[in-house]
Design a protein around this motif. Structure first.
Motif, short mmCIF file in Angstrom:
data_model
loop_
_atom_site.label_atom_id
_atom_site.label_comp_id
_atom_site.label_asym_id
_atom_site.label_seq_id
_atom_site.Cartn_x
_atom_site.Cartn_y
_atom_site.Cartn_z
N GLU A 134 -1.51 -5.41 -2.76
CA GLU A 134 -1.79 -4.38 -1.71
C GLU A 134 -1.13 -5.58 -0.73
O GLU A 134 -1.81 -6.94 -0.15
CB GLU A 134 -3.50 -4.09 -0.97
N VAL A 135 -0.24 -5.06 0.22
CA VAL A 135 0.39 -5.97 1.42
C VAL A 135 -0.30 -4.61 2.84
O VAL A 135 0.31 -3.69 2.48
CB VAL A 135 2.41 -6.30 1.69
N SER A 136 -1.00 -5.35 3.67
CA SER A 136 -1.26 -4.76 4.92
C SER A 136 -0.61 -4.61 6.07
O SER A 136 -0.66 -6.22 6.43
CB SER A 136 -3.18 -4.88 5.05
N TYR A 137 -0.46 -3.78 6.96
CA TYR A 137 0.34 -3.86 7.94
C TYR A 137 -0.65 -3.21 9.37
O TYR A 137 -0.91 -2.46 8.94
CB TYR A 137 1.89 -3.74 8.13
N TYR A 138 -0.14 -4.01 10.41
CA TYR A 138 -0.55 -2.75 11.61
C TYR A 138 0.85 -3.13 12.28
O TYR A 138 1.83 -3.80 12.50
CB TYR A 138 -1.33 -3.97 12.28
N ASP A 139 1.11 -1.63 12.38
CA ASP A 139 2.40 -1.13 12.75
C ASP A 139 1.93 -0.55 14.74
O ASP A 139 1.72 0.52 14.32
CB ASP A 139 2.66 1.05 12.73
N TYR A 140 2.22 -1.30 15.38
CA TYR A 140 2.37 -1.11 16.99
C TYR A 140 2.92 -0.39 17.86
O TYR A 140 2.50 0.10 18.67
CB TYR A 140 1.72 -2.68 17.76
N LYS A 141 3.66 0.49 17.13
CA LYS A 141 4.50 1.91 17.71
C LYS A 141 4.34 2.76 17.05
O LYS A 141 4.37 3.66 18.51
CB LYS A 141 5.86 1.91 16.11
N ASP A 142 2.96 2.91 16.62
CA ASP A 142 2.64 4.66 16.73
C ASP A 142 0.86 4.12 16.23
O ASP A 142 0.37 4.81 15.96
CB ASP A 142 3.03 5.19 15.44
N ASP A 143 -0.05 2.52 16.09
CA ASP A 143 -0.44 2.38 15.79
C ASP A 143 -1.29 2.82 14.82
O ASP A 143 -2.53 3.68 14.78
CB ASP A 143 -2.35 2.80 17.22
N THR A 144 -0.36 2.73 13.37
CA THR A 144 -1.22 2.83 12.26
C THR A 144 -1.71 1.39 11.16
O THR A 144 -0.78 0.55 11.74
CB THR A 144 0.07 3.64 11.58
N TYR A 145 -2.35 1.70 10.73
CA TYR A 145 -2.39 0.68 9.83
C TYR A 145 -2.13 1.43 8.76
O TYR A 145 -2.71 2.52 7.72
CB TYR A 145 -4.48 0.54 9.80
N THR A 147 -0.48 0.10 4.47
CA THR A 147 -1.31 -0.87 3.49
C THR A 147 0.22 0.08 2.64
O THR A 147 0.07 1.20 1.86
CB THR A 147 -2.37 -0.39 2.24
N LYS A 148 0.90 -1.30 1.65
CA LYS A 148 1.90 -1.40 0.38
C LYS A 148 1.40 -1.31 -0.62
O LYS A 148 0.87 -2.48 -1.00
CB LYS A 148 3.14 -1.40 1.06
N THR A 149 1.48 -0.53 -1.87
CA THR A 149 0.27 -1.57 -3.04
C THR A 149 1.72 -2.14 -3.86
O THR A 149 2.80 -0.26 -3.87
CB THR A 149 0.70 0.53 -3.51
N VAL A 150 2.11 -3.21 -4.20
CA VAL A 150 3.33 -3.06 -4.86
C VAL A 150 3.12 -3.43 -5.94
O VAL A 150 2.20 -4.46 -6.28
CB VAL A 150 4.52 -4.60 -4.63
N ASP A 151 4.17 -2.82 -7.23
CA ASP A 151 3.92 -3.31 -8.86
C ASP A 151 4.62 -4.27 -8.64
O ASP A 151 5.67 -4.99 -8.98
CB ASP A 151 4.62 -2.39 -9.84
N LEU A 152 3.99 -5.51 -9.03
CA LEU A 152 4.78 -7.00 -9.65
C LEU A 152 5.69 -6.99 -10.58
O LEU A 152 6.64 -7.91 -10.68
CB LEU A 152 3.48 -7.96 -9.03
N ALA A 153 4.99 -6.47 -12.09
CA ALA A 153 5.77 -6.57 -12.97
C ALA A 153 7.39 -5.45 -12.64
O ALA A 153 8.11 -6.24 -13.12
CB ALA A 153 5.50 -5.59 -13.84
N GLY A 155 8.66 -4.54 -9.46
CA GLY A 155 9.00 -4.75 -8.39
C GLY A 155 9.10 -3.41 -7.36
O GLY A 155 10.32 -3.46 -6.80
N LYS A 156 8.36 -2.49 -7.58
CA LYS A 156 8.60 -1.58 -6.48
C LYS A 156 7.08 -0.80 -5.66
O LYS A 156 6.54 -1.66 -6.62
CB LYS A 156 8.60 0.08 -7.98
N VAL A 157 7.23 -0.71 -5.08
CA VAL A 157 6.04 0.29 -3.65
C VAL A 157 5.77 1.43 -5.23
O VAL A 157 6.38 2.14 -5.03
CB VAL A 157 6.29 0.06 -2.99
N VAL A 158 4.19 1.09 -5.54
CA VAL A 158 3.82 2.23 -5.75
C VAL A 158 3.47 3.39 -5.47
O VAL A 158 2.89 4.52 -5.25
CB VAL A 158 3.30 1.99 -7.36
N HIS A 159 2.31 2.58 -4.22
CA HIS A 159 1.78 3.65 -3.19
C HIS A 159 2.16 3.34 -1.73
O HIS A 159 2.53 1.83 -1.54
CB HIS A 159 0.48 4.00 -3.91
N THR A 160 2.11 4.27 -1.11
CA THR A 160 2.42 3.81 0.55
C THR A 160 0.51 4.33 1.60
O THR A 160 0.48 5.66 1.02
CB THR A 160 3.25 4.08 1.54
N ASP A 161 -0.01 3.36 2.06
CA ASP A 161 -0.78 4.55 2.36
C ASP A 161 -1.16 4.33 4.19
O ASP A 161 -0.66 3.26 4.45
CB ASP A 161 -3.08 3.67 1.85
#
Length: 267
Positions: A134-145, A147-153, A155-161
């Motif tokens: 789970e890679v988490s970010y804060y986007d200051y452009k629109d004040d959003t938190y 989280t992108k879930t990456v399947d390491l096997a 190599g794809k983003v499987v979920h974005t919250d």
């Protein structure tokens, strides 16, 4: 004894780090108004120098493939350095990078953390459970938190919250930027004066201080002043500041709104 400035330099040269709460006369909260203590971290990748020198129209429209898989952990082992780098590269797609802003207003979201995702009970019972980051970010452009879930096997983003109003502890880079804004603001005059009293030198950059940042929010339990009504929606922090290898300077009455880059005083 120094008491004319905003943040009084805390007396005593033999202040132990473990005795901080006693020496500043305040029990360090788990937050500055109900949030957890700031975590260490740094900002998200900003792209290569070549990419930054080209406009979006000049950049070739190519789809980046997932980086090669390096050393991997097994089961619930902590993420390896290779896995963390791979997850960050996969999560930070070009579209996401180009449409978001970090704490300094630069291109790309502010990276907060990279963690191993918790598994469901069924997955945890498997002989070879999946490893997802789970890679988490804060986007200051629109004040959003984000989280992108990456399947390491795969190599794809499987979920974005994407959430609003969620304020994780600030990273080291965010705390440093808050100090930079404070130094440049007129409300930072007391901090600069106290620093000069303690060191005989001018305070010009955040590296001269050891800083811990805490999230500040306004909610039902903390009404706060009108000028800080957006804190919680905006990313606001309070700082505990210390001269490097020196005394603490009290800056608890100041709040830095990192979203609109303003400084305010409580009370």
């Amino acid at each position: 004894m120094m008491h004319r400035h905003l943040g009084k330099v805390v007396a005593g040269a033999a202040i132990a780090v473990t005795a901080t709460a006693v020496m500043v006369g305040v029990t360090l909260p788990s937050d500055a108004s109900g949030q957890e203590r700031g975590a260490k971290g740094d900002g998200g990748p900003q792209g290569s120098t070549a990419e930054q020198s080209q406009s979006p129209r000049q950049r070739p429209a190519v789809v980046e493939s997932a980086p090669e898989q390096g050393r991997t952990g097994t089961g619930r082992d902590p993420l390896t350095d290779d896995e963390m780098k791979r997850a960050q590269t996969i999560a930070l797609t070009r579209g996401f990078r180009d449409s978001s802003e970090n704490v300094t207003g630069g291109k790309g979201p502010q990276r907060l953390a990279v963690d191993l995702e918790e598994l469901s009970p069924q997955e945890a019972a498997e002989a070879d459970p999946p490893r997802r980051a789970e890679v988490s970010y804060y986007d200051y452009k629109d004040d959003t938190y984000v989280t992108k879930t990456v399947d390491l096997a795969s190599g794809k983003v499987v979920h974005t919250d994407t959430q609003r109003g969620v304020q994780p502890p600030p990273t080291r880079e965010e705390a440093s930027e808050a100090v930079r804004l404070l130094i440049a603001d007129k409300l930072g005059a007391g901090l600069k004066a106290d620093y000069k009293d303690a060191t005989s030198r001018a305070l010009t950059n955040p590296d001269q201080l050891t800083v811990t940042g805490f999230v500040y929010r306004v909610d039902e339990e903390n009404a706060g002043p009108a000028a800080l009504a957006d804190c919680g929606k905006h990313r606001c922090v309070r700082l505990f500041t210390k001269v490097v290898n020196g005394p603490w300077i009290d800056t608890r009455q100041l709040v830095i709104d990192l979203s609109d880059r303003t400084v305010h005083r409580l009370g």
